[in-house]
Design an enzyme around this catalytic site. Structure first.
Site, PDB file in Angstrom:
ATOM      1  N   PHE A 206       0.852  -1.192   0.000  1.00 24.84           N
ATOM      2  CA  PHE A 206       0.000   0.000   0.000  1.00 24.84           C
ATOM      3  C   PHE A 206       0.894   1.251   0.000  1.00 24.84           C
ATOM      4  CE2 PHE A 206      -2.926   3.101   1.879  1.00 24.84           C
ATOM      5  CZ  PHE A 206      -4.073   2.843   1.147  1.00 24.84           C
TER       6      PHE A 206
ATOM      7  N   ASP B  87       1.827  -4.903   8.642  1.00 26.49           N
ATOM      8  CA  ASP B  87       0.635  -4.067   8.579  1.00 26.49           C
ATOM      9  C   ASP B  87      -0.569  -5.002   8.447  1.00 26.49           C
ATOM     10  OD1 ASP B  87      -1.495  -2.420   7.876  1.00 26.49           O
ATOM     11  OD2 ASP B  87      -0.210  -1.007   6.788  1.00 26.49           O
TER      12      ASP B  87
ATOM     13  N   TYR C 232     -10.966   1.130  10.646  1.00 27.59           N
ATOM     14  CA  TYR C 232     -12.191   1.420   9.889  1.00 27.59           C
ATOM     15  C   TYR C 232     -12.500   0.421   8.784  1.00 27.59           C
ATOM     16  CZ  TYR C 232      -8.660   3.843   7.007  1.00 27.59           C
ATOM     17  OH  TYR C 232      -7.548   4.154   6.275  1.00 27.59           O
ATOM     18  N   LYS C 233     -11.655  -0.599   8.623  1.00 26.48           N
ATOM     19  CA  LYS C 233     -11.930  -1.600   7.583  1.00 26.48           C
ATOM     20  C   LYS C 233     -12.737  -2.738   8.211  1.00 26.48           C
ATOM     21  CE  LYS C 233      -8.066   0.025   4.868  1.00 26.48           C
ATOM     22  NZ  LYS C 233      -6.625  -0.043   4.634  1.00 26.48           N
TER      23      LYS C 233
ATOM     24  N   ARG D  50     -11.972  -4.931  -7.135  1.00 26.89           N
ATOM     25  CA  ARG D  50     -11.756  -5.582  -5.847  1.00 26.89           C
ATOM     26  C   ARG D  50     -13.081  -5.805  -5.118  1.00 26.89           C
ATOM     27  NH1 ARG D  50      -8.000  -2.852  -1.237  1.00 26.89           N
ATOM     28  NH2 ARG D  50      -9.727  -1.395  -1.297  1.00 26.89           N
TER      29      ARG D  50
HETATM   30  C1  LIG Z   1      -6.010   1.159   4.456  1.00 26.61           C
HETATM   31  C2  LIG Z   1      -4.557   1.026   4.654  1.00 26.61           C
HETATM   32  C3  LIG Z   1      -3.819   2.011   5.290  1.00 26.61           C
HETATM   33  C4  LIG Z   1      -4.506   3.281   5.735  1.00 26.61           C
HETATM   34  O1  LIG Z   1      -3.673   4.149   6.410  1.00 26.61           O
HETATM   35  P1  LIG Z   1      -4.316   5.449   7.074  1.00 26.61           P
HETATM   36  O2  LIG Z   1      -3.193   6.021   7.829  1.00 26.61           O
HETATM   37  O3  LIG Z   1      -5.461   4.997   7.918  1.00 26.61           O
HETATM   38  O4  LIG Z   1      -4.822   6.322   5.986  1.00 26.61           O
HETATM   39  C5  LIG Z   1      -2.466   1.802   5.506  1.00 26.61           C
HETATM   40  N1  LIG Z   1      -1.878   0.668   5.053  1.00 26.61           N
HETATM   41  C6  LIG Z   1      -2.554  -0.294   4.432  1.00 26.61           C
HETATM   42  C7  LIG Z   1      -1.868  -1.523   3.980  1.00 26.61           C
HETATM   43  C8  LIG Z   1      -3.911  -0.133   4.184  1.00 26.61           C
HETATM   44  O5  LIG Z   1      -4.587  -1.079   3.545  1.00 26.61           O
END
Ligand SMILES: *Cc1c(COP(=O)(O)O)cnc(C)c1O
Length: 427
Positions: free
Chosen positions: A130, A200, A225-226, A386
């Site tokens: 990401f 992560d 939030y996921k 997705r």
């Molecule tokens: C959704 C996601 C994030 C989100 O990071 P924020 O700091 O909450 O914006 C980070 N890393 C991964 C792998 C994600 O899927």
């Protein structure tokens, strides 16, 4: 495959987790396959947040920091998330965003290596990780005189580890492919090479079983939030293996990570344990919503907990893949996610040479909400359609109906309508 809609309904009727869907306020007439981007609203959340606003804040005012337990929410919710990711009580706190927490733990990992093995100056990750993870790593690499080594895919990771490697930094379930890394094996390979691991869990916490302690991981962060259903921008979490936690105080040395914040002394002394990873004042309203999200998992405990959630997730993604194979054959779709159950997270990612964005828009117009992730030709990353499955509320019939809509959108070339080509700011 000859599975009919009637068969999908029968799978729902036999599903032991089916009652959990009633915990959520789901919009009528929508098939929501995007809980991996923004989880849905638990029914308990609105009343809970309202009580925190009107009673705890409105009436209790500043006394609520003590009387309503506001100050210890990061630890209290942290313990509940720890139970979902194989960590112990008192080892995980909720704070800040995933990006910020990644900054803290990657700094800590680099500092530990600089103390123990200063010749190790490479951070290894995947090119398709990401972007925020890569951007944070890029910045820290620059500040620490390190370099970022990005490999093309999971098969290249072990070969990229060596005597120069400081940290292996991975997203446990890759957001573009749904590939689920073998945390135990990669952690062992990293340790054998003398590297530390940063995981992560953005697409893992609440989606797949995670065993941070048993797998020997060093550091982890994750998203609220996921799959945890904490609401838009919910605070994230951070975990450090107890064997490292007191060795280094992370660089965002705010007062709430201090050993005694309310002694108001001018010098910084980190709190013992994971509380030193806190920085500023906890976002109480957001934490109240996150707690309701995390509670929705605990309702699954008597039905088999994460084991049952994983079994249903695999059944749902297997069904989605089989239906796409059977009903959308010849439409130019390729499966990007692994067919191997052991390597697949809770999402199914497809690619198509043309029209991926427009197909996702056409599906959304029909009430089937997935998402689109842009590719990059130079990086040989395809455009992705997705579809996340979330076993607490996704039904087998939802998967059946979603694939039927996809088939119709492709068969009728509906996606080619101009209205579906217009890119929105948030995809
Ligand atoms: C959704 C996601 C994030 C989100 O990071 P924020 O700091 O909450 O914006 C980070 N890393 C991964 C792998 C994600 O899927």
């Amino acid at each position: 495959m000859n599975l009919t809609r009637h068969d999908a309904l029968a799978l729902d009727a036999a599903d032991p987790l089916a009652p959990l869907r009633a915990q959520f306020d789901l919009p009528e007439g929508q098939i929501y396959l995007d809980g991996n981007s923004l989880g849905v609203l638990p029914r308990a959340t609105a009343a809970r947040v309202q009580a925190v606003v009107t009673q705890e804040w409105g009436q209790g005012l500043i006394g609520s920091w003590n009387s309503a337990g506001w100050m210890t929410l990061p630890q209290r919710i942290g313990d509940r998330i720890a139970a979902l990711v194989g960590a112990g009580d008192g080892e995980l706190v909720v704070a800040d965003s995933t990006s910020v927490n990644l900054f803290k733990v990657l700094s800590a990992a680099l500092r530990l290596q600089q103390a123990d093995a200063p010749q190790r100056r490479v951070i290894v990750s995947e090119r398709s990780n990401f972007p925020t993870d890569l951007y944070i790593a890029e910045s820290l690499a620059r500040d620490h005189g390190c370099t970022l080594r990005l490999v093309a895919g999971p098969q290249d990771l072990v070969a990229a580890l060596g005597p120069d490697t400081a940290v292996l930094m991975l997203t446990h379930v890759n957001y573009r492919t749904g590939w689920l890394h073998d945390m135990a094996a990669l952690t062992a390979a990293a340790h054998a090479a003398g590297a530390l691991t940063v995981w992560d869990l953005a697409h893992s916490a609440g989606a797949v079983p995670v065993a941070l302690k048993a797998d020997g991981a060093d550091f982890a962060v994750g998203c609220g939030y996921k799959y945890l259903n904490g609401g838009p921008g919910a605070p994230a979490f951070v975990w450090v293996n107890p064997r490292h936690v007191d060795r280094f105080s992370q660089p965002l040395s705010g007062w709430l990570g201090h050993a005694a914040p309310f002694s108001f002394v001018p010098g910084y002394q980190p709190a013992a344990g994971i509380s030193r990873y806190l920085c500023g004042t906890p976002p109480v309203l957001s934490l109240a919503a996150l707690e309701c999200g995390v509670d929705t998992f605990h309702a699954a405990a008597p039905m088999g907990g994460m084991g049952a959630i994983r079994a249903k997730s695999l059944a749902l993604t297997r069904l989605l893949i089989a239906l796409v194979d059977a009903r959308c054959a010849g439409q130019g779709l390729s499966l990007v996610s692994p067919r191997d159950d052991a390597r697949r997270g809770s999402q199914v990612c497809l690619s198509r040479a043309e029209g991926a964005y427009a197909i996702v828009q056409a599906l959304i117009a029909r009430g089937v909400v997935g998402d689109f992730r842009a590719g990059d030709a130079a990086e040989r990353l395809p455009d992705i359609l997705r579809f996340g499955v979330t076993p607490l509320y996704t039904r087998f019939v939802d998967v059946w109906d979603a694939v039927e809509h996809l088939r119709q959108v492709l068969d009728s070339a509906e996606w080619q309508q101009p209205t579906f080509q217009q890119r929105k700011a948030v995809t």
